[in-house]
Design an enzyme around this catalytic site. Structure first.
Site, mmCIF file in Angstrom:
data_model
loop_
_atom_site.group_PDB
_atom_site.id
_atom_site.type_symbol
_atom_site.label_atom_id
_atom_site.label_comp_id
_atom_site.label_asym_id
_atom_site.label_seq_id
_atom_site.Cartn_x
_atom_site.Cartn_y
_atom_site.Cartn_z
ATOM 1 N N TYR A 144 37.260 -9.513 -1.381
ATOM 2 C CA TYR A 144 38.014 -9.069 -0.208
ATOM 3 C C TYR A 144 39.449 -9.603 -0.240
ATOM 4 C CZ TYR A 144 33.289 -7.898 1.072
ATOM 5 O OH TYR A 144 32.022 -7.374 1.032
ATOM 6 N N ARG A 192 15.345 -10.241 3.483
ATOM 7 C CA ARG A 192 15.345 -9.531 2.198
ATOM 8 C C ARG A 192 14.695 -10.333 1.070
ATOM 9 N NH1 ARG A 192 18.420 -5.615 4.168
ATOM 10 N NH2 ARG A 192 20.672 -5.759 4.563
ATOM 11 N N LYS A 218 26.025 -12.089 -8.194
ATOM 12 C CA LYS A 218 26.314 -12.163 -6.764
ATOM 13 C C LYS A 218 25.364 -13.086 -6.039
ATOM 14 C CE LYS A 218 26.078 -8.979 -2.961
ATOM 15 N NZ LYS A 218 25.661 -7.698 -2.527
ATOM 16 N N CYS A 272 16.623 -2.436 2.411
ATOM 17 C CA CYS A 272 17.217 -1.744 1.257
ATOM 18 C C CYS A 272 16.270 -0.721 0.639
ATOM 19 C CB CYS A 272 17.642 -2.761 0.197
ATOM 20 S SG CYS A 272 18.799 -3.989 0.844
ATOM 21 N N LYS A 285 20.840 -10.680 -8.060
ATOM 22 C CA LYS A 285 21.370 -10.776 -6.706
ATOM 23 C C LYS A 285 20.434 -11.663 -5.891
ATOM 24 C CE LYS A 285 22.346 -7.990 -2.654
ATOM 25 N NZ LYS A 285 22.603 -6.652 -2.135
ATOM 26 N N GLU A 318 15.777 -10.971 -14.894
ATOM 27 C CA GLU A 318 16.262 -9.772 -14.195
ATOM 28 C C GLU A 318 17.307 -9.047 -15.053
ATOM 29 O OE1 GLU A 318 15.703 -7.995 -11.613
ATOM 30 O OE2 GLU A 318 14.482 -9.189 -10.261
ATOM 31 N N SER A 326 31.102 -11.638 1.229
ATOM 32 C CA SER A 326 31.718 -11.737 2.551
ATOM 33 C C SER A 326 31.771 -13.170 3.081
ATOM 34 C CB SER A 326 30.977 -10.835 3.536
ATOM 35 O OG SER A 326 29.596 -11.155 3.565
ATOM 36 N N CYS A 328 22.747 1.695 -2.374
ATOM 37 C CA CYS A 328 21.705 0.974 -1.654
ATOM 38 C C CYS A 328 21.327 1.795 -0.436
ATOM 39 C CB CYS A 328 22.169 -0.422 -1.246
ATOM 40 S SG CYS A 328 20.771 -1.479 -0.773
HETATM 41 C C1 PBG Z 1 23.703 -3.911 0.066
HETATM 42 C C2 PBG Z 1 24.722 -4.946 -0.202
HETATM 43 C C3 PBG Z 1 24.933 -6.175 0.441
HETATM 44 C C4 PBG Z 1 26.083 -6.719 -0.124
HETATM 45 C C5 PBG Z 1 26.511 -5.839 -1.108
HETATM 46 N N1 PBG Z 1 25.647 -4.766 -1.154
HETATM 47 C C6 PBG Z 1 24.238 -6.794 1.571
HETATM 48 C C7 PBG Z 1 22.896 -7.365 1.451
HETATM 49 O O1 PBG Z 1 22.273 -7.359 0.391
HETATM 50 O O2 PBG Z 1 22.411 -7.806 2.481
HETATM 51 C C8 PBG Z 1 26.733 -8.007 0.286
HETATM 52 C C9 PBG Z 1 28.196 -8.081 0.054
HETATM 53 C C10 PBG Z 1 28.913 -9.132 0.808
HETATM 54 O O3 PBG Z 1 28.325 -10.013 1.471
HETATM 55 O O4 PBG Z 1 30.146 -9.110 0.762
HETATM 56 N N2 PBG Z 1 22.402 -4.237 -0.222
#
Ligand code: PBG
Length: 329
Positions: free
Chosen positions: A319, A223, A254, A132, A201, A239, A280, A122
């Protein structure tokens, strides 16, 4: 057959019995641990909102990776924090980029051989504006350009594969990037490297803590013009169709917990290997509850991971990978 001749509790009476009839299993080899690699030496900086997760310089990342290999974890997902950012995300595709350099070091270590090294592809960690892709500005209006972003993303993937990535994982959500990446890999002699597409995503509030960890928060806007609307399951399937047609080898769904229905739908519809990313915010919210003593850490962690496997994911980016691997022994 009804109660009292049928008693479902018969098979729940002992742990041995429960173990025998358990339908879903977790194992360390199906867990992937994300690493955030930063410049410098001996850097081990904890992320405020993610207890136990660090920005690591390459030397520290090697130690962390060795710990993961010793625990039997399946692989690592690598993110980079470059020394400098610019509009073209130069640090993402530079030969001496931070993740490229880490990959070369990792590939030199025998202890790390059992780990699958996955490079997140990315631009957001490398652009000065945190988007991105490439931003085109016209007065107050701005667009994240698709096609010029795809060119840089493909170049980034080829560079990461050349540096030693075993899998490249595009997470940008531009249209057409899987095909462009496949072409760039093939032309660059990386025809054996699979593409794991973050195919569906969603634009999610649950990425908040990651943006602190990866220093990738957009400086303006959000985004939502490229990541998906959280309301749309059918669009997620489109997608995925598209990414499979473009040559994706595996899928990554995700976030995980708020989108378990999407994981289930994808599992029923597609035969590709599929992972899910417990992002996260999912980790941070559980930790916040652990800190207050509101949830039992080990049980809540394992239950959250099991729910993702039960929904249909073959493997999980999390994590909690090290903590869960320790529990699984
Ligand atoms: C990069 C990316 C992101 C995450 C994984 N790859 C951030 C986003 O899209 O803002 C998020 C992973 C996470 O929250 O643990 N584009």
């Amino acid at each position: 057959m009804n109660f009292p001749s049928t008693r479902l509790r018969r098979l729940r009476r002992t742990e041995a019995m429960r173990s025998l009839v358990r339908e879903t299993h977790l194992h360390p080899g199906a867990l992937i641990y994300p690493l955030f690699i930063c410049p410098g030496e001996s850097v081990r900086k904890e992320i405020g909102s993610m207890p136990g997760v660090f920005n690591l310089s390459i030397d520290e990342a090697v130690k962390e990776a060795e710990a993961c290999a010793a625990l039997g974890i399946g692989g690592l997902l690598l993110f980079g924090l470059p020394a400098e950012k610019d509009e073209q995300a130069t640090g993402a595709w530079a030969e001496d980029g931070i993740v490229q350099s880490a990959l070369r070091k990792f590939k030199n270590s025998r202890a790390l051989a059992p780990l699958v090294l996955i490079a997140d592809v990315c631009l957001c960690e490398y652009t000065s504006h945190g988007h991105c892709g490439v931003v085109a500005r016209d007065g107050d209006h701005y667009e994240i350009e698709n096609d010029s972003s795809v060119a840089l993303i493909a170049k980034t993937a080829a560079s990461l594969a050349k540096a030693g990535a075993d899998i490249v994982a595009p997470s940008d959500m531009m249209d057409g990037r899987v095909e462009a990446i496949r072409d760039a890999l093939d032309v660059g002699g990386s025809e054996q490297i699979p593409v794991m597409s973050y195919a569906s995503k969603f634009a999610s509030a649950f990425y908040g803590p990651f943006r602190e960890a990866a220093d990738s928060a957009p400086q303006f806007g959000d985004r939502r013009s490229y990541q998906m609307d959280g309301a749309n399951l059918r669009e997620a399937m489109r997608e995925i169709d598209q990414d499979i047609a473009e040559g994706a080898d595996m899928l990554l769904m995700k976030p995980a917990m708020p989108y378990l229905d999407v994981i289930r739908a994808a599992r029923e519809r597609y035969d590709l290997p599929m992972g899910a990313y417990q992002v996260s915010g999912e980790y941070s919210m559980l930790h916040a509850a652990f800190q207050r003593g509101w949830l039992e850490p080990e049980r809540a962690m394992m239950e959250s991971l099991l729910s993702i496997r039960r929904a249909g994911a073959d493997f999980i980016v999390t994590y909690f990978a090290k903590d869960a691997a320790k529990v699984l022994g």
